[in-house]
Design a protein around this motif. Structure first.
Motif, PDB file in Angstrom:
ATOM      1  N   PHE A   8      29.186  27.496  29.350  1.00  0.00           N
ATOM      2  CA  PHE A   8      29.813  26.947  30.538  1.00  0.00           C
ATOM      3  C   PHE A   8      31.055  27.721  30.983  1.00  0.00           C
ATOM      4  CE2 PHE A   8      27.692  23.458  28.309  1.00  0.00           C
ATOM      5  CZ  PHE A   8      26.770  23.117  29.283  1.00  0.00           C
ATOM      6  N   GLY A   9      31.391  28.784  30.286  1.00  0.00           N
ATOM      7  CA  GLY A   9      32.606  29.516  30.613  1.00  0.00           C
ATOM      8  C   GLY A   9      32.336  30.954  30.983  1.00  0.00           C
ATOM      9  N   GLY A  10      33.400  31.671  31.225  1.00  0.00           N
ATOM     10  CA  GLY A  10      33.302  33.074  31.593  1.00  0.00           C
ATOM     11  C   GLY A  10      33.397  33.967  30.381  1.00  0.00           C
ATOM     12  N   VAL A  11      33.663  35.213  30.639  1.00  0.00           N
ATOM     13  CA  VAL A  11      33.803  36.210  29.585  1.00  0.00           C
ATOM     14  C   VAL A  11      35.282  36.503  29.394  1.00  0.00           C
ATOM     15  CG1 VAL A  11      33.287  38.585  28.937  1.00  0.00           C
ATOM     16  CG2 VAL A  11      31.582  37.225  30.130  1.00  0.00           C
ATOM     17  N   THR A  12      35.728  36.571  28.149  1.00  0.00           N
ATOM     18  CA  THR A  12      37.116  36.869  27.832  1.00  0.00           C
ATOM     19  C   THR A  12      37.167  38.122  26.974  1.00  0.00           C
ATOM     20  OG1 THR A  12      37.623  34.504  27.832  1.00  0.00           O
ATOM     21  CG2 THR A  12      39.208  35.957  26.778  1.00  0.00           C
ATOM     22  N   LEU A  13      37.958  39.095  27.405  1.00  0.00           N
ATOM     23  CA  LEU A  13      38.159  40.310  26.622  1.00  0.00           C
ATOM     24  C   LEU A  13      39.474  40.178  25.871  1.00  0.00           C
ATOM     25  CD1 LEU A  13      37.245  42.990  29.292  1.00  0.00           C
ATOM     26  CD2 LEU A  13      35.820  42.186  27.428  1.00  0.00           C
ATOM     27  N   THR A  14      39.491  40.606  24.620  1.00  0.00           N
ATOM     28  CA  THR A  14      40.707  40.538  23.820  1.00  0.00           C
ATOM     29  C   THR A  14      40.942  41.886  23.142  1.00  0.00           C
ATOM     30  OG1 THR A  14      39.499  39.746  21.887  1.00  0.00           O
ATOM     31  CG2 THR A  14      40.416  38.066  23.352  1.00  0.00           C
ATOM     32  N   GLY A  15      42.144  42.080  22.668  1.00  0.00           N
ATOM     33  CA  GLY A  15      42.475  43.254  21.867  1.00  0.00           C
ATOM     34  C   GLY A  15      42.307  44.562  22.612  1.00  0.00           C
ATOM     35  N   ALA A  16      41.739  45.536  21.919  1.00  0.00           N
ATOM     36  CA  ALA A  16      41.570  46.875  22.466  1.00  0.00           C
ATOM     37  C   ALA A  16      40.658  46.879  23.694  1.00  0.00           C
ATOM     38  CB  ALA A  16      41.014  47.808  21.398  1.00  0.00           C
ATOM     39  N   ASP A  17      39.646  46.001  23.709  1.00  0.00           N
ATOM     40  CA  ASP A  17      38.747  45.926  24.865  1.00  0.00           C
ATOM     41  C   ASP A  17      39.513  45.502  26.112  1.00  0.00           C
ATOM     42  OD1 ASP A  17      36.453  46.634  23.427  1.00  0.00           O
ATOM     43  OD2 ASP A  17      36.141  44.561  22.787  1.00  0.00           O
ATOM     44  N   ALA A  18      40.393  44.533  25.973  1.00  0.00           N
ATOM     45  CA  ALA A  18      41.197  44.069  27.106  1.00  0.00           C
ATOM     46  C   ALA A  18      42.140  45.160  27.584  1.00  0.00           C
ATOM     47  CB  ALA A  18      41.978  42.825  26.716  1.00  0.00           C
ATOM     48  N   GLN A  19      42.754  45.883  26.668  1.00  0.00           N
ATOM     49  CA  GLN A  19      43.658  46.967  27.047  1.00  0.00           C
ATOM     50  C   GLN A  19      42.914  48.072  27.784  1.00  0.00           C
ATOM     51  OE1 GLN A  19      45.459  48.126  23.362  1.00  0.00           O
ATOM     52  NE2 GLN A  19      46.896  46.413  23.351  1.00  0.00           N
ATOM     53  N   GLN A  20      41.747  48.445  27.297  1.00  0.00           N
ATOM     54  CA  GLN A  20      40.947  49.482  27.941  1.00  0.00           C
ATOM     55  C   GLN A  20      40.508  49.044  29.330  1.00  0.00           C
ATOM     56  OE1 GLN A  20      40.395  52.562  27.020  1.00  0.00           O
ATOM     57  NE2 GLN A  20      39.102  53.020  28.757  1.00  0.00           N
ATOM     58  N   PHE A  21      40.119  47.785  29.470  1.00  0.00           N
ATOM     59  CA  PHE A  21      39.691  47.269  30.768  1.00  0.00           C
ATOM     60  C   PHE A  21      40.838  47.308  31.771  1.00  0.00           C
ATOM     61  CE2 PHE A  21      39.200  43.685  33.735  1.00  0.00           C
ATOM     62  CZ  PHE A  21      38.012  44.051  34.343  1.00  0.00           C
ATOM     63  N   LEU A  22      42.015  46.872  31.370  1.00  0.00           N
ATOM     64  CA  LEU A  22      43.174  46.895  32.263  1.00  0.00           C
ATOM     65  C   LEU A  22      43.544  48.315  32.665  1.00  0.00           C
ATOM     66  CD1 LEU A  22      45.476  44.135  30.748  1.00  0.00           C
ATOM     67  CD2 LEU A  22      44.213  44.075  32.904  1.00  0.00           C
ATOM     68  N   LYS A  23      43.448  49.241  31.727  1.00  0.00           N
ATOM     69  CA  LYS A  23      43.751  50.637  32.030  1.00  0.00           C
ATOM     70  C   LYS A  23      42.770  51.180  33.068  1.00  0.00           C
ATOM     71  CE  LYS A  23      44.572  53.181  28.448  1.00  0.00           C
ATOM     72  NZ  LYS A  23      44.417  54.091  27.294  1.00  0.00           N
ATOM     73  N   GLN A  24      41.515  50.836  32.907  1.00  0.00           N
ATOM     74  CA  GLN A  24      40.494  51.316  33.830  1.00  0.00           C
ATOM     75  C   GLN A  24      40.673  50.685  35.216  1.00  0.00           C
ATOM     76  OE1 GLN A  24      36.521  50.841  32.413  1.00  0.00           O
ATOM     77  NE2 GLN A  24      35.611  51.870  34.156  1.00  0.00           N
ATOM     78  N   VAL A  25      41.000  49.410  35.271  1.00  0.00           N
ATOM     79  CA  VAL A  25      41.211  48.727  36.548  1.00  0.00           C
ATOM     80  C   VAL A  25      42.411  49.312  37.282  1.00  0.00           C
ATOM     81  CG1 VAL A  25      41.891  46.538  37.601  1.00  0.00           C
ATOM     82  CG2 VAL A  25      40.087  46.581  35.887  1.00  0.00           C
ATOM     83  N   ASN A  26      43.486  49.565  36.569  1.00  0.00           N
ATOM     84  CA  ASN A  26      44.718  50.032  37.191  1.00  0.00           C
ATOM     85  C   ASN A  26      44.705  51.517  37.530  1.00  0.00           C
ATOM     86  OD1 ASN A  26      46.018  47.520  37.182  1.00  0.00           O
ATOM     87  ND2 ASN A  26      46.628  47.795  35.057  1.00  0.00           N
ATOM     88  N   HIS A  27      44.036  52.328  36.735  1.00  0.00           N
ATOM     89  CA  HIS A  27      44.131  53.770  36.911  1.00  0.00           C
ATOM     90  C   HIS A  27      42.795  54.469  37.128  1.00  0.00           C
ATOM     91  CE1 HIS A  27      48.315  53.397  35.812  1.00  0.00           C
ATOM     92  NE2 HIS A  27      47.972  52.790  34.691  1.00  0.00           N
ATOM     93  N   GLY A  28      41.698  53.755  37.030  1.00  0.00           N
ATOM     94  CA  GLY A  28      40.384  54.374  37.163  1.00  0.00           C
ATOM     95  C   GLY A  28      40.094  54.789  38.595  1.00  0.00           C
ATOM     96  N   ARG A  29      39.228  55.769  38.747  1.00  0.00           N
ATOM     97  CA  ARG A  29      38.817  56.234  40.065  1.00  0.00           C
ATOM     98  C   ARG A  29      37.317  56.018  40.212  1.00  0.00           C
ATOM     99  NH1 ARG A  29      41.826  62.076  40.373  1.00  0.00           N
ATOM    100  NH2 ARG A  29      43.925  61.297  40.074  1.00  0.00           N
TER     101      ARG A  29
END
Length: 68
Positions: A8-29
């Motif tokens: 019934f819920g969404g997906v939650t990223l934690t730890g290194a996966d969350a950091q990598q995702f944020l890096k890609q969202v903010n700086h990815g092309r």
């Protein structure tokens, strides 16, 4: 791995996966092909909003002989 989900819920990223995702969202092309497809989709969306339908023209499939 830090991916959590439930029925019934969404997906939650934690730890290194969350950091990598944020890096890609903010700086990815995006790739050029992704930008082109987005522009085509927006054009179809505008047509749909105006007419109530959108026309998609299919191109013939390239055979293996035609590919470089």
């Amino acid at each position: 791995m830090g991916i959590k989900t439930s029925t019934f819920g969404g997906v939650t990223l934690t730890g290194a996966d969350a950091q990598q995702f944020l890096k890609q969202v903010n700086h990815g092309r995006p790739r050029k092909s992704a930008s082109r497809v987005l522009a085509q989709g927006r054009k179809l969306m505008e047509e749909f909003d105006k007419k109530g339908f959108a026309t998609i023209v299919l191109q013939p499939k390239k055979s293996d002989k035609d590919r470089p």
